[in-house]
Design an enzyme around this catalytic site. Sequence first.
Site, mmCIF file in Angstrom:
data_model
loop_
_atom_site.group_PDB
_atom_site.id
_atom_site.type_symbol
_atom_site.label_atom_id
_atom_site.label_comp_id
_atom_site.label_asym_id
_atom_site.label_seq_id
_atom_site.Cartn_x
_atom_site.Cartn_y
_atom_site.Cartn_z
ATOM 1 N N GLU A 34 0.977 -1.372 -0.040
ATOM 2 C CA GLU A 34 -0.004 0.162 -0.049
ATOM 3 C C GLU A 34 0.774 1.199 -0.132
ATOM 4 O O GLU A 34 1.926 1.192 0.914
ATOM 5 C CB GLU A 34 -1.005 -0.076 1.307
ATOM 6 C CG GLU A 34 -2.274 0.476 0.932
ATOM 7 C CD GLU A 34 -3.018 -0.364 0.002
ATOM 8 O OE1 GLU A 34 -3.268 -0.058 -1.162
ATOM 9 O OE2 GLU A 34 -3.413 -1.429 0.549
ATOM 10 N N HIS A 35 0.420 2.223 -0.882
ATOM 11 C CA HIS A 35 1.296 3.601 -0.885
ATOM 12 C C HIS A 35 2.584 3.360 -1.449
ATOM 13 O O HIS A 35 3.677 4.077 -1.425
ATOM 14 C CB HIS A 35 1.214 4.379 0.237
ATOM 15 C CG HIS A 35 -0.131 4.773 0.682
ATOM 16 N ND1 HIS A 35 -0.514 6.036 -0.061
ATOM 17 C CD2 HIS A 35 -1.073 4.198 1.474
ATOM 18 C CE1 HIS A 35 -2.027 5.917 0.332
ATOM 19 N NE2 HIS A 35 -2.144 5.245 1.151
ATOM 20 N N GLY A 127 -13.047 1.849 -1.047
ATOM 21 C CA GLY A 127 -11.597 1.656 -1.268
ATOM 22 C C GLY A 127 -11.311 0.502 -2.162
ATOM 23 O O GLY A 127 -10.027 -0.189 -2.242
ATOM 24 N N ASP A 181 -3.958 0.421 -9.268
ATOM 25 C CA ASP A 181 -5.404 0.168 -9.280
ATOM 26 C C ASP A 181 -5.660 -0.042 -10.830
ATOM 27 O O ASP A 181 -6.355 -1.153 -11.240
ATOM 28 C CB ASP A 181 -6.314 1.163 -9.025
ATOM 29 C CG ASP A 181 -6.120 1.429 -7.542
ATOM 30 O OD1 ASP A 181 -5.728 0.345 -6.783
ATOM 31 O OD2 ASP A 181 -6.630 2.521 -6.890
#
Length: 385
Positions: A34-35, A127, A181
Site C-alpha cells: 500500500e502506497h 476503497g 489500481d
Amino acid sequence: MTPARRAADKFRRLYGRAPRGVWSAPGRVNLIGEHTDYNDGYVLPFALPFRIAVAAAPRADGLLAATTVGDDGFPQRAAPVRVAELTPGLVGGWAAYPSGVAWVLRDQGFTSGANLVITGDVPAGAGLSSSHALQCAVALALLGLAGARPGKAGAPTLTEVAGWVQRSENDFVGVPTGLLDQTASLCCVESHALFLDVRSGVQEQVPFDAAAHGLDVLVIDTRAKHSLANSAYGERRRDCERAAKLLGVAALRDADTLTRLPDDLLPLARHVVTENERVLRTVAMLRDGALADIGPTLTASHRSLRDDYRVSCPELDLAVDAAVGAGALGARMTGGGFGGSAIALVPVDRRAQVCDAVLSAYVERSLPSPRLFRAVPSAGAGRDH
C-alpha cells in the site's frame, strides 16, 4: 442480471438499438503493498468479481454522451461534451472520469464521439477502486469502437492503457494516483494475485487460490466513505517525493538508510521501505504455497499504515482488531485509506465467528454495520459481448 447485461439492456431502452459492444472492468483488493506504487515499489493486488460495465456505440458528431445507471435503475445523464474540445477543468463530478479517458485517447488518435451507458456493482467509496474500474472499462470501450483491441497488432498493450488511465486521473480529474489500481483492473487473472514491479513494469501472476487452502479473504467495507481527491493522499505523495529528494534517490524504493530524514518524514519513508519488504516476503510465501503463513505480514502492514503512514481511521482499526481477535490469521486496511475497506485472511471454519465479532464490535460502538463479503481472485477487464 450481470452489470454487462444491465448496461446493454439500458442502452437499448435509451437509444432504441443495441450497443456496438459491452466492455467491463473489475474492482480490486490489494493483498499487500500500500502506497508503494507511486514510490516505484512493489504491489500485490487481485481483481474482484464485482465489475463496472460500459455499453457503447460510436457517434458521428464528435460528442461524448455518458449516462450512469444506479441501483435504482434510473439513468443519470451527463451533458454531452465535444471530444475535440476536452481540456482539464472543463468537466466536473463523475463525468470527469469518462471524459478524462476520452481526452487521453483522443491525444493518442484512438477516439472521437460515442454514446456510453455505465452500470456496475463495485461498491463505491469502499476503497475497492470503483473509479478505476469505470475508467478502465471506458478505455476498453472507446478503444474497441476504434477497432483497437489491446494485444492485437498495432493496438496498445494493457500496460500502455493502464498508463493512459493513470494520466487521465492525474491530469484531467486531478487525483495523483499511482499505477496499482489501473494495472490490477486490466491485467489480473482468475485465481492469482498480480505481483507488479511498478518501476520496471514486470508482472508475475502468482497463484492465490485461498479456497483450495481452506481459507477465505474476507472484505470488510467499513462504510466510512473517503475521497482521495479531498484527503491527505496528495500530501502523502508530495512528502514521499520530498523525502526521496533529501535522500538523493530517485524514489523511496531506492533508500538504503533513512537517518538523514527529519522527524516528520521518517515514519512515511519507513513505511514505504518496510512495505516493499513485506510484499517480497508475501510473494515468496505464495510461491511456496504457504498461504496461511502470510497472516502476520498482513497485520504488520496495517500497523505500519496506521502508525507510520497515518492513513487508517478508527473504523478500519476496529475491523482489523476485531477480526484478528476472533481468529483471523491476519488483517489490514486495503486501498488508499482514510476510510474504505479492510481485508482479513480467515480459515473457512472460523468465518462465521470472525464475521459475528466484527459486526458486534461495530454495534458496541454505535457505528453503522459494515458490509462483509468473500473476495475471490477474478478475471481482469475485457469485452463481454
